[in-house]
Design an enzyme around this catalytic site. Structure first.
Site, short mmCIF file in Angstrom:
data_model
loop_
_atom_site.label_atom_id
_atom_site.label_comp_id
_atom_site.label_asym_id
_atom_site.label_seq_id
_atom_site.Cartn_x
_atom_site.Cartn_y
_atom_site.Cartn_z
N GLU A 136 -17.51 -1.10 -11.83
CA GLU A 136 -16.70 -1.49 -10.56
C GLU A 136 -15.61 -0.89 -10.24
O GLU A 136 -14.40 -1.19 -9.94
CB GLU A 136 -16.42 -3.01 -10.72
CG GLU A 136 -17.42 -3.88 -11.25
CD GLU A 136 -17.24 -5.52 -11.08
OE1 GLU A 136 -15.95 -5.76 -11.26
OE2 GLU A 136 -18.37 -6.27 -11.31
N GLU A 168 -24.95 -6.87 -13.09
CA GLU A 168 -24.01 -8.14 -13.24
C GLU A 168 -24.58 -8.89 -12.03
O GLU A 168 -24.39 -8.54 -10.98
CB GLU A 168 -22.35 -7.92 -13.29
CG GLU A 168 -21.91 -7.27 -14.38
CD GLU A 168 -20.25 -7.23 -14.23
OE1 GLU A 168 -19.73 -8.13 -13.78
OE2 GLU A 168 -19.69 -6.38 -14.93
#
Length: 527
Positions: A212, A326
């Site tokens: 991320e 995810e």
């Protein structure tokens, strides 16, 4: 929900109402059929107000099928790397492997200083230590699971500055002080893995660069351009070890950067074997889709999946595999979401919508052996895991267990609340659900399932997850929600979480009636 037809029908759950098969039409059969129609069409005022509405679900077995790979259960996320050395982690991994057969596990922080991978001597030369790395990956491989290797975070002695992310274990999110040393770390790390496990094994792994970088997990400035530098150095180092190894990114949150990332690696001729990104059901539509719209959590994940699928299809590399490394219904700790029976129908509906849009989705996470917010303080706090503290199965665990029963071919169905599949042996497996958002007041419904082309006599084996099947939440409430259940209480909770024996019903002429409570999931095997 769109496509749902709600008609009040009188129903006794212990009585089966069956359509006659066309081969045995008689006056009596016409009478039964007429009664069925009258019941379905009777106005609400003429019947009990407590009766559940009915949804008609029609299946035509002669309709075309398509392959249905179990993309939702091939990979799971978990707590950071060092936690995989714990007995509780490995026990939970074993239990989830038993019900899903999953292939990959992903976690953060293989380069965190607690793993001891990287250091420097007094002269500033790198010193590598793979002792814990070996124990971590040995534990996965010996359990029949391949690592999905997330290359993160920055070792303290390699970091340009000590910039920490807010997680309890304080990962360093800075760029490297020396880009050549970053490349050397990746080279030595990758070569060690190939030397230890062999190229035949490691070529089945995935190497994902960072986590991320569009959020507070990357302190490079400017974020995107410095991430590309991080990726480029790592990707070239991995491919230099062996071109069979797979590398990808950008591992972003909120389905970000994928189109620009593909353009970058194409223009600069950087190796890439897959694209990866993340999304959660409660991410905002503005952040994920760039629109000012309230997208409910039961649609957000697959709206994002459609966006990325279409971006890749329109890119210079349209055949790149898409991996959602995810996903979950929530990125927060929301007990009414991730700990609840809501997760059964939410998962089934997400599978329905995302089919065909991705090669693999990694549910975050398989276990609450997890410390991003610190040490777990109570069993049911809205953790991401399928298994709560002490390996207690949540409803989501049992939902994954039931949805694993689905077949390898999907058959079209005229409902947004059903998945119909066929196994290799020809048997049918059907998932039905009754989904409401956690903040909504739900009600029971009946499903009248009609399967055209299913002739003769069959019987249905019906397994459920709902408030009274495969859920320990009522038992936990009855105990007074103890923060630290005793060993005896833990065993009682484990027993309460069991699915129990399935129901059976006869199926004649392809007709079946089933009642679903709010947030109920049922998986039906027709034999």
């Amino acid at each position: 929900m769109t496509g749902r037809h709600k008609i009040v029908v009188s129903h006794n759950p212990d009585r089966r109402i069956l359509f006659p098969s066309s081969a045995r039409v008689s006056f009596l059969h016409f009478a039964v059929a007429a009664l069925w129609i009258v019941l379905l069409c009777a106005p609400r005022s003429a019947q009990s107000q407590t009766q559940a509405p009915t949804e008609m679900v029609n299946v035509d077995l002669s309709a075309g099928v398509h392959p249905f790979p179990h993309f939702w259960e091939r990979m799971f996320g978990s707590g950071r790397a060092i936690l995989s050395l714990r007995e509780s982690y490995r026990r939970d991994l074993h239990d989830v492997k038993q019900i899903t057969g999953f292939d990959y596990v992903r976690f953060h922080a293989i380069f965190h200083d607690e793993v001891g991978t990287y250091g420097e001597n007094a002269h500033g030369a790198p010193v590598y230590n793979f002792s814990y790395v070996d124990q971590i990956y040995d534990g996965l491989v010996q359990n029949g699971v391949h690592p999905f290797v997330e290359l993160s975070f920055m070792p303290q002695q390699l970091a340009a500055q000590e910039t920490y992310q807010s997680f309890w274990y304080k990962p360093i999110i800075a760029p490297p002080k020396d880009w050549s040393k970053w490349g050397d770390l990746i080279s030595h790390f990758t070569q060690h893995l190939v030397d230890r496990y062999g190229i035949q094994e490691v070529s089945q792994w995935y190497f994902e660069v960072w986590n991320e970088p569009n959020l507070d997990f990357w302190a490079g400035d400017p974020k995107e351009q410095t991430y590309y530098q991080l990726y480029d150095v790592a990707a070239r180092a991995i491919k230099a070890v062996n071109p069979r190894l797979r590398v990808g990114g950008p591992a972003t949150a909120q389905a970000a950067w994928v189109d620009r990332f593909i353009q970058h690696v194409t223009d600069d001729k950087i190796p890439v074997d897959f694209v990866s990104t993340h999304v959660y059901g409660n991410d905002s539509a503005e952040n994920v889709l760039g629109i000012n719209e309230a997208v409910p959590r039961n649609q957000m994940v697959c709206r994002a999946a459609r966006k990325v699928h279409d971006q890749v299809a329109a890119s210079p590399q349209p055949n790149l595999p898409i991996i959602w490394s995810e996903y979950n219904a929530s990125y927060k700790n929301e007990p009414d979401v991730t700990d609840s029976t809501f997760m059964g129908p939410w998962l089934a509906d997400t599978i329905r919508q995302c089919d065909g849009l991705t090669q693999m989705m990694s549910y975050w996470t398989f276990s609450d052996v997890f410390e991003e917010q610190g040490v777990v303080k109570e069993p049911f706090y809205g953790g991401f895991g399928l298994l709560a503290e002490r390996g207690l199965p949540k409803p989501a665990f049992n939902a994954f267990k039931l949805l694993h029963y689905l077949g390898s071919e999907r058959i079209p169905v005229d409902s947004n609340d059903a998945i119909v599949t066929r196994r290799i042996d020809g048997s049918l497996v059907i998932a039905l659900w009754n989904l409401f958002l956690p903040e909504e007041h739900g009600h029971a419904k009946q499903v009248a399932l009609s399967i055209r082309g299913l002739t003769g006599s069959h019987h249905a084996v019906i397994s459920r997850v709902d408030d009274t099947h495969g859920s320990l939440l009522n038992a936990y409430e009855a105990m007074g929600r103890p923060q630290s259940p005793t060993l005896a209480e833990t065993e009682r909770l484990r027993e309460a979480a069991q699915l129990g024996s399935p129901e059976t019903q006869d199926v004649e002429g392809g007709q079946l009636m089933i009642t679903l409570p709010p947030q109920g999931l049922a998986v039906i095997e027709i034999q």
